[in-house]
Design a protein around this motif. Sequence first.
Motif: not given
Length: 398
Positions: A241-258, A275-282
């Motif tokens: 959820a936090e990452a979506i908000i963070f990258f969505n704020e960079d409206t000019e960057n196509k990579i961020a949009g992807n 979490h973005m880096g949450q291990s698949s093991a847990i």
Amino acid sequence: NADFIVDMGPYAGQFGGEIMFAGTKDALLKANTLTANYLSGKIKIPIPKMRKKWNNFIAVTGAKEHNLKLEKQTIKFPLDVFTVITGVSGSGKSTLLNNVFYAALMNYFGTPLSYAGKYAKISGDLNLIKHVEYIDQKPIGKSSRSNPATYIKAWDDIRLLFASQKAARFNRLKPAHFSFNVEGGRCETCKGDGIIKIDMQFMADIYLVCDACEGKRFKNNILEISYRGKNIFDILEMTIAEAIIFFNEDTENKIAGNIVRKLKYLELVGLDYLHMGQSSAILSGGESQRIKLAFFLSRENNEHTIFLFDEPTTGLHFYDIGKLLKAFGKLIEKGNTVMVIEHNPEIIVQADWIIDLGPDGGNNGGEVVFQGEPEDIIKCKKSYTGKYLKDFLKKYRY
């Protein structure tokens, strides 16, 4: 039927962890919690007023495996709609869908399975199907470094984004330097895990934070590269959820949009608390299954595929079931077919088509008791599913 209920919430992950209610069922129904509102009927998962009609299908004739007794029958599996396989435990649902139907399709596509069940033939509109996917609850990655962001390929874009920063270009850093799976930018002491495993032989293993990188998984020169004030480790520590908000704020960057586009599918299946880096093991089996679903939703060229699920709502709250159903709907809108095995009436009433096995389990099961729409199964006296679904439809339909 519980004597005492503890309701946690209000939502999952960092958005939960609070005791919303503790007491009896009668008291819960008067409370204002998400669980209470679903149980009391204040919030409902809408039941379709009309079922999707179908013309095309895949047919399996003469299925005879374990307790299935369909030697002289042909079962039609509709395409482009939502089908639910129902029946009491041990009635043959998994055998029919996995050992016979899935195995027959895999054999048709030239990849025979070792556990394939017996059947006479598979027929129908096979030319309309390009792929078949069995979405199980097995872990999403063999490596402990696998996580939700890597699985749906959002991490590839994140690495590309960091490698495009001025400081990274000046130091000739490539996207591979921002990977914790290969040598280059990762901490080699912990191999990008951030922790060190200590083998205790006859005792439980001990995991310690890596002294070299202090748990940050990368070398210092990589951690010095920042994008909008955040380094690569900061991104791993964010929730979806936090990452979506963070990258969505960079409206000019196509990579961020992807990146946002891919992460949105994790949000769609109700996993934005991870979490973005949450291990698949847990991750739980259900979480792994929904991450796989998010991956297939994120693929642009993903039409004419049959998706099979075995009890996908196990352990899910009503709120999460609603999100899962929306995800199924997205798959069907893209021109795919969804088939699930389910006991949950919240899912069964959403079906466009039901295949009910039984009447009982074991030797007294393995027969097709009913095929048709939810409104018609309640008229089938031989079906236990119909009996319980009748009361459910009366109570919840609107």
